[in-house]
Design a protein around this motif. Sequence first.
Motif, PDB file in Angstrom:
ATOM      1  N   MET A 118       0.834  -1.175   0.000  1.00  0.00           N
ATOM      2  CA  MET A 118       0.000   0.000   0.000  1.00  0.00           C
ATOM      3  C   MET A 118       0.885   1.247   0.000  1.00  0.00           C
ATOM      4  SD  MET A 118      -3.109   0.780   2.509  1.00  0.00           S
ATOM      5  CE  MET A 118      -3.188   2.301   3.363  1.00  0.00           C
ATOM      6  N   ILE A 119       0.590   2.160  -0.872  1.00  0.00           N
ATOM      7  CA  ILE A 119       1.330   3.420  -0.970  1.00  0.00           C
ATOM      8  C   ILE A 119       0.719   4.417   0.021  1.00  0.00           C
ATOM      9  CG2 ILE A 119       1.989   5.297  -2.524  1.00  0.00           C
ATOM     10  CD1 ILE A 119       3.201   2.637  -3.323  1.00  0.00           C
ATOM     11  N   CYS A 120       1.592   5.134   0.721  1.00  0.00           N
ATOM     12  CA  CYS A 120       1.084   6.118   1.677  1.00  0.00           C
ATOM     13  C   CYS A 120       1.903   7.401   1.592  1.00  0.00           C
ATOM     14  CB  CYS A 120       1.081   5.558   3.095  1.00  0.00           C
ATOM     15  SG  CYS A 120       2.659   4.940   3.664  1.00  0.00           S
ATOM     16  N   ALA A 121       1.352   8.459   2.162  1.00  0.00           N
ATOM     17  CA  ALA A 121       2.028   9.755   2.176  1.00  0.00           C
ATOM     18  C   ALA A 121       3.316   9.654   2.987  1.00  0.00           C
ATOM     19  CB  ALA A 121       1.101  10.813   2.777  1.00  0.00           C
ATOM     20  N   TYR A 122       4.258  10.535   2.677  1.00  0.00           N
ATOM     21  CA  TYR A 122       5.537  10.553   3.375  1.00  0.00           C
ATOM     22  C   TYR A 122       5.326  10.641   4.885  1.00  0.00           C
ATOM     23  CZ  TYR A 122      10.152  11.901   4.920  1.00  0.00           C
ATOM     24  OH  TYR A 122      11.353  11.946   5.579  1.00  0.00           O
ATOM     25  N   LYS A 123       6.145   9.900   5.614  1.00  0.00           N
ATOM     26  CA  LYS A 123       6.094   9.910   7.074  1.00  0.00           C
ATOM     27  C   LYS A 123       7.451  10.353   7.614  1.00  0.00           C
ATOM     28  CE  LYS A 123       2.913   5.977   7.280  1.00  0.00           C
ATOM     29  NZ  LYS A 123       2.702   4.622   7.811  1.00  0.00           N
ATOM     30  N   ASP A 124       7.457  11.334   8.498  1.00  0.00           N
ATOM     31  CA  ASP A 124       8.701  11.820   9.079  1.00  0.00           C
ATOM     32  C   ASP A 124       9.462  10.723   9.820  1.00  0.00           C
ATOM     33  OD1 ASP A 124       8.495  14.477   8.179  1.00  0.00           O
ATOM     34  OD2 ASP A 124       7.249  15.038   9.887  1.00  0.00           O
ATOM     35  N   GLU A 125       8.739   9.742  10.366  1.00  0.00           N
ATOM     36  CA  GLU A 125       9.408   8.694  11.136  1.00  0.00           C
ATOM     37  C   GLU A 125      10.246   7.750  10.269  1.00  0.00           C
ATOM     38  OE1 GLU A 125       5.032   7.140  10.964  1.00  0.00           O
ATOM     39  OE2 GLU A 125       5.971   9.074  11.311  1.00  0.00           O
ATOM     40  N   TRP A 126      10.094   7.792   8.945  1.00  0.00           N
ATOM     41  CA  TRP A 126      10.911   6.924   8.099  1.00  0.00           C
ATOM     42  C   TRP A 126      12.403   7.204   8.298  1.00  0.00           C
ATOM     43  CZ3 TRP A 126       7.462   7.559   3.173  1.00  0.00           C
ATOM     44  CH2 TRP A 126       6.365   6.685   3.267  1.00  0.00           C
ATOM     45  N   GLN A 127      12.782   8.457   8.404  1.00  0.00           N
ATOM     46  CA  GLN A 127      14.186   8.787   8.623  1.00  0.00           C
ATOM     47  C   GLN A 127      14.644   8.281   9.992  1.00  0.00           C
ATOM     48  OE1 GLN A 127      16.436   9.908   6.452  1.00  0.00           O
ATOM     49  NE2 GLN A 127      18.024   9.749   8.008  1.00  0.00           N
ATOM     50  N   THR A 128      13.802   8.435  10.994  1.00  0.00           N
ATOM     51  CA  THR A 128      14.118   7.938  12.336  1.00  0.00           C
ATOM     52  C   THR A 128      14.226   6.410  12.323  1.00  0.00           C
ATOM     53  OG1 THR A 128      12.959   9.807  13.306  1.00  0.00           O
ATOM     54  CG2 THR A 128      13.365   7.921  14.748  1.00  0.00           C
ATOM     55  N   ASP A 129      13.311   5.752  11.631  1.00  0.00           N
ATOM     56  CA  ASP A 129      13.367   4.295  11.510  1.00  0.00           C
ATOM     57  C   ASP A 129      14.677   3.851  10.866  1.00  0.00           C
ATOM     58  OD1 ASP A 129      10.848   4.188  12.630  1.00  0.00           O
ATOM     59  OD2 ASP A 129       9.819   3.718  10.748  1.00  0.00           O
ATOM     60  N   PHE A 130      15.096   4.559   9.828  1.00  0.00           N
ATOM     61  CA  PHE A 130      16.382   4.242   9.196  1.00  0.00           C
ATOM     62  C   PHE A 130      17.527   4.411  10.186  1.00  0.00           C
ATOM     63  CE2 PHE A 130      20.226   6.175   7.387  1.00  0.00           C
ATOM     64  CZ  PHE A 130      20.774   5.037   6.827  1.00  0.00           C
ATOM     65  N   GLU A 131      17.559   5.526  10.888  1.00  0.00           N
ATOM     66  CA  GLU A 131      18.642   5.791  11.849  1.00  0.00           C
ATOM     67  C   GLU A 131      18.691   4.715  12.929  1.00  0.00           C
ATOM     68  OE1 GLU A 131      21.040   7.900  11.471  1.00  0.00           O
ATOM     69  OE2 GLU A 131      20.188   9.023   9.798  1.00  0.00           O
ATOM     70  N   THR A 132      17.521   4.256  13.375  1.00  0.00           N
ATOM     71  CA  THR A 132      17.461   3.183  14.375  1.00  0.00           C
ATOM     72  C   THR A 132      18.056   1.897  13.819  1.00  0.00           C
ATOM     73  OG1 THR A 132      15.518   4.151  15.423  1.00  0.00           O
ATOM     74  CG2 THR A 132      15.904   1.806  15.816  1.00  0.00           C
ATOM     75  N   GLU A 133      17.641   1.510  12.604  1.00  0.00           N
ATOM     76  CA  GLU A 133      18.174   0.304  11.983  1.00  0.00           C
ATOM     77  C   GLU A 133      19.673   0.427  11.730  1.00  0.00           C
ATOM     78  OE1 GLU A 133      16.788  -2.739  11.396  1.00  0.00           O
ATOM     79  OE2 GLU A 133      15.047  -1.940  12.450  1.00  0.00           O
ATOM     80  N   LYS A 134      20.096   1.596  11.300  1.00  0.00           N
ATOM     81  CA  LYS A 134      21.525   1.829  11.046  1.00  0.00           C
ATOM     82  C   LYS A 134      22.330   1.592  12.319  1.00  0.00           C
ATOM     83  CE  LYS A 134      24.752   5.374   9.462  1.00  0.00           C
ATOM     84  NZ  LYS A 134      24.886   6.756   8.941  1.00  0.00           N
ATOM     85  N   ALA A 135      21.872   2.123  13.431  1.00  0.00           N
ATOM     86  CA  ALA A 135      22.576   1.947  14.706  1.00  0.00           C
ATOM     87  C   ALA A 135      22.612   0.474  15.117  1.00  0.00           C
ATOM     88  CB  ALA A 135      21.911   2.793  15.793  1.00  0.00           C
ATOM     89  N   LEU A 136      21.498  -0.220  14.951  1.00  0.00           N
ATOM     90  CA  LEU A 136      21.447  -1.641  15.298  1.00  0.00           C
ATOM     91  C   LEU A 136      22.402  -2.464  14.434  1.00  0.00           C
ATOM     92  CD1 LEU A 136      17.579  -2.082  15.702  1.00  0.00           C
ATOM     93  CD2 LEU A 136      19.294  -2.224  17.535  1.00  0.00           C
ATOM     94  N   ILE A 137      22.358  -2.230  13.136  1.00  0.00           N
ATOM     95  CA  ILE A 137      23.209  -2.974  12.208  1.00  0.00           C
ATOM     96  C   ILE A 137      24.679  -2.692  12.490  1.00  0.00           C
ATOM     97  CG2 ILE A 137      23.907  -3.223   9.787  1.00  0.00           C
ATOM     98  CD1 ILE A 137      20.894  -2.601   9.110  1.00  0.00           C
ATOM     99  N   THR A 138      25.016  -1.428  12.660  1.00  0.00           N
ATOM    100  CA  THR A 138      26.398  -1.034  12.917  1.00  0.00           C
ATOM    101  C   THR A 138      26.931  -1.688  14.194  1.00  0.00           C
ATOM    102  OG1 THR A 138      26.061   1.063  11.767  1.00  0.00           O
ATOM    103  CG2 THR A 138      27.938   0.936  13.252  1.00  0.00           C
ATOM    104  N   ALA A 139      26.103  -1.766  15.216  1.00  0.00           N
ATOM    105  CA  ALA A 139      26.515  -2.364  16.481  1.00  0.00           C
ATOM    106  C   ALA A 139      26.658  -3.882  16.388  1.00  0.00           C
ATOM    107  CB  ALA A 139      25.521  -2.006  17.583  1.00  0.00           C
ATOM    108  N   GLN A 140      25.843  -4.526  15.564  1.00  0.00           N
ATOM    109  CA  GLN A 140      25.778  -5.986  15.531  1.00  0.00           C
ATOM    110  C   GLN A 140      26.662  -6.613  14.457  1.00  0.00           C
ATOM    111  OE1 GLN A 140      24.027  -7.357  17.960  1.00  0.00           O
ATOM    112  NE2 GLN A 140      24.289  -9.463  17.377  1.00  0.00           N
ATOM    113  N   TYR A 141      26.816  -5.949  13.315  1.00  0.00           N
ATOM    114  CA  TYR A 141      27.598  -6.505  12.208  1.00  0.00           C
ATOM    115  C   TYR A 141      29.081  -6.418  12.559  1.00  0.00           C
ATOM    116  CZ  TYR A 141      29.069  -7.448   7.409  1.00  0.00           C
ATOM    117  OH  TYR A 141      29.637  -8.003   6.284  1.00  0.00           O
ATOM    118  N   GLN A 142      29.794  -7.508  12.444  1.00  0.00           N
ATOM    119  CA  GLN A 142      31.174  -7.558  12.915  1.00  0.00           C
ATOM    120  C   GLN A 142      32.211  -7.128  11.889  1.00  0.00           C
ATOM    121  OE1 GLN A 142      31.681 -11.454  14.575  1.00  0.00           O
ATOM    122  NE2 GLN A 142      30.245 -11.049  16.232  1.00  0.00           N
ATOM    123  N   GLY A 143      31.779  -6.679  10.742  1.00  0.00           N
ATOM    124  CA  GLY A 143      32.698  -6.181   9.723  1.00  0.00           C
ATOM    125  C   GLY A 143      32.457  -4.694   9.493  1.00  0.00           C
ATOM    126  N   ASP A 144      33.269  -4.120   8.620  1.00  0.00           N
ATOM    127  CA  ASP A 144      33.076  -2.719   8.243  1.00  0.00           C
ATOM    128  C   ASP A 144      31.940  -2.630   7.236  1.00  0.00           C
ATOM    129  OD1 ASP A 144      35.153  -1.750   9.821  1.00  0.00           O
ATOM    130  OD2 ASP A 144      36.639  -2.069   8.236  1.00  0.00           O
TER     131      ASP A 144
END
Length: 109
Positions: free
Chosen positions: A1-27
């Motif tokens: 389903m297509i929806c209007a832009y949500k400001d939380e998408w950027q926050t969701d990305f930043e959250t995932e980025k932090a999780l991945i960066t902390a958990q992934y053992q490579g660069d």
Amino acid sequence: MICAYKDEWQTDFETEKALITAQYQGDIELFHIGSTAVKGLYAKDCIDILGVVHQLADVANLAHGLTALGYRYKSAYGIEGREYFSKQQRKVHLHIFQAGDKRIANGND
């Protein structure tokens, strides 16, 4: 389903980025890509992330760090030269390519 832009998408990305960066053992470098990365654009409610690594061959050996976060490892998933992970709890697609891959500059064709 297509929806209007949500400001939380950027926050969701930043959250995932932090999780991945902390958990992934490579660069790995992580970038928010796709329609949810474009402010004001209608999109599917799915965060697409581009991961860039020095050695793509290392990703399979380090996948356990991402699977511990709820990602499913799907190998190339039909695109040679890519390692692909998806997460259902918060719909996220993680596309990992080796640095220098031409598809990085082309927006992950």
